[in-house]
Design an enzyme around this catalytic site. Sequence first.
Site, PDB file in Angstrom:
ATOM      1  N   GLU A  18      -7.549  -2.752  -1.756  1.00  0.00           N
ATOM      2  CA  GLU A  18      -6.875  -1.363  -0.980  1.00  0.00           C
ATOM      3  C   GLU A  18      -6.186  -0.827  -1.618  1.00  0.00           C
ATOM      4  O   GLU A  18      -6.352   0.381  -1.562  1.00  0.00           O
ATOM      5  CB  GLU A  18      -6.645  -2.417   0.123  1.00  0.00           C
ATOM      6  CG  GLU A  18      -6.841  -2.783   1.029  1.00  0.00           C
ATOM      7  CD  GLU A  18      -5.937  -3.795   2.867  1.00  0.00           C
ATOM      8  OE1 GLU A  18      -5.896  -3.700   3.715  1.00  0.00           O
ATOM      9  OE2 GLU A  18      -4.957  -3.472   1.405  1.00  0.00           O
ATOM     10  N   ASN A  47       0.361  -1.524   0.229  1.00  0.00           N
ATOM     11  CA  ASN A  47      -0.414   0.241  -0.053  1.00  0.00           C
ATOM     12  C   ASN A  47       0.832   1.169  -0.107  1.00  0.00           C
ATOM     13  O   ASN A  47       0.529   2.200  -0.059  1.00  0.00           O
ATOM     14  CB  ASN A  47      -1.047   0.563   0.823  1.00  0.00           C
ATOM     15  CG  ASN A  47      -2.010  -1.273   1.167  1.00  0.00           C
ATOM     16  OD1 ASN A  47      -2.996  -0.753   0.097  1.00  0.00           O
ATOM     17  ND2 ASN A  47      -1.978  -2.545   1.540  1.00  0.00           N
ATOM     18  N   HIS A  86      -6.209  -6.779  -0.834  1.00  0.00           N
ATOM     19  CA  HIS A  86      -5.177  -6.111  -1.166  1.00  0.00           C
ATOM     20  C   HIS A  86      -5.840  -5.554  -2.608  1.00  0.00           C
ATOM     21  O   HIS A  86      -5.146  -4.093  -2.364  1.00  0.00           O
ATOM     22  CB  HIS A  86      -3.739  -6.900  -1.501  1.00  0.00           C
ATOM     23  CG  HIS A  86      -3.415  -7.387  -0.172  1.00  0.00           C
ATOM     24  ND1 HIS A  86      -3.301  -6.942   0.921  1.00  0.00           N
ATOM     25  CD2 HIS A  86      -2.660  -8.811   0.340  1.00  0.00           C
ATOM     26  CE1 HIS A  86      -3.363  -7.729   1.877  1.00  0.00           C
ATOM     27  NE2 HIS A  86      -2.305  -8.643   1.591  1.00  0.00           N
ATOM     28  N   LEU A  99      -2.119   2.576  19.053  1.00  0.00           N
ATOM     29  CA  LEU A  99      -1.726   3.463  19.787  1.00  0.00           C
ATOM     30  C   LEU A  99      -2.671   3.800  20.331  1.00  0.00           C
ATOM     31  O   LEU A  99      -3.195   4.116  20.895  1.00  0.00           O
ATOM     32  CB  LEU A  99      -1.442   4.729  18.992  1.00  0.00           C
ATOM     33  CG  LEU A  99      -0.929   3.971  17.001  1.00  0.00           C
ATOM     34  CD1 LEU A  99      -1.333   4.757  16.121  1.00  0.00           C
ATOM     35  CD2 LEU A  99       0.207   4.581  17.505  1.00  0.00           C
ATOM     36  N   HIS A 145      -7.432  -0.552   7.396  1.00  0.00           N
ATOM     37  CA  HIS A 145      -8.325  -1.744   7.637  1.00  0.00           C
ATOM     38  C   HIS A 145      -8.766  -2.840   7.505  1.00  0.00           C
ATOM     39  O   HIS A 145      -9.326  -2.574   5.873  1.00  0.00           O
ATOM     40  CB  HIS A 145      -9.118  -1.752   8.915  1.00  0.00           C
ATOM     41  CG  HIS A 145      -9.112  -2.765   9.826  1.00  0.00           C
ATOM     42  ND1 HIS A 145      -8.724  -3.372  10.997  1.00  0.00           N
ATOM     43  CD2 HIS A 145     -10.266  -3.129  10.107  1.00  0.00           C
ATOM     44  CE1 HIS A 145      -8.649  -4.730  11.844  1.00  0.00           C
ATOM     45  NE2 HIS A 145      -9.628  -4.710  11.011  1.00  0.00           N
TER      46      HIS A 145
END
Length: 192
Positions: A177, A17, A174, A98, A112
């Site tokens: 994405e 990506n 993928h 995070l 995601h």
Amino acid sequence: MAHTLNLVVLFSGKGSNLETLIERFHRKKIGEREVRVFAVTNRPNAGGIARARHYGIEPIVLDHTLFASREEFDEMLADTVASLRPDLVVMAGFMRILTPRFTERIEAINLHPSLLPLFRGTRAIEKSFKSGMKVGGVTVHRVTAELDSGEILDQACVKIEPIDTIESFTEKIHRVEHTLLPDVVERLLSSL
Ligand code: GAR
């Protein structure tokens, strides 16, 4: 002269990506402004490092294993990202949870591989595939301190066909994405 648009991409793995974002935006123009892609990883052996170098981008490596706590890493990550003066921060396969030390300082979006709010967290592709649903998908959302829960910016569906295997489904995820994420990024950069 119009200033550049700084696009900061955080990644941990193979970086496919990251590569689609570099190909679409690095040194290209959005309106009057040229985009510059910066890459940051938490893994010194991430495959995406070689991909970025191929385009003349030297990723910044912040090895999370060298920090005493999650908070200390997040503090340094926020400092590093802020020092790049980002116009947009994108997590593209950045596999770190995070804390507010990062999320309260830096606005970011995340990719995601499921139709959120379904299948938050790790192994989302596998969870979708095994769910019995006939459709999975991909989400781009804003990052908040709560994992995979910020505002959804866009989503796309991927059919799960009877002949699909986890491998073929993963490949389809993928592929989707690689268009959804750049499309959202383009929309956001164009609105700045
Ligand atoms: C992508 O499938 C992305 O959706 C996923 O990691 C992969 C990274 O691939 N992210 C998550 O699972 C985040 N929880 P890449 O390194 O080839 O871009």
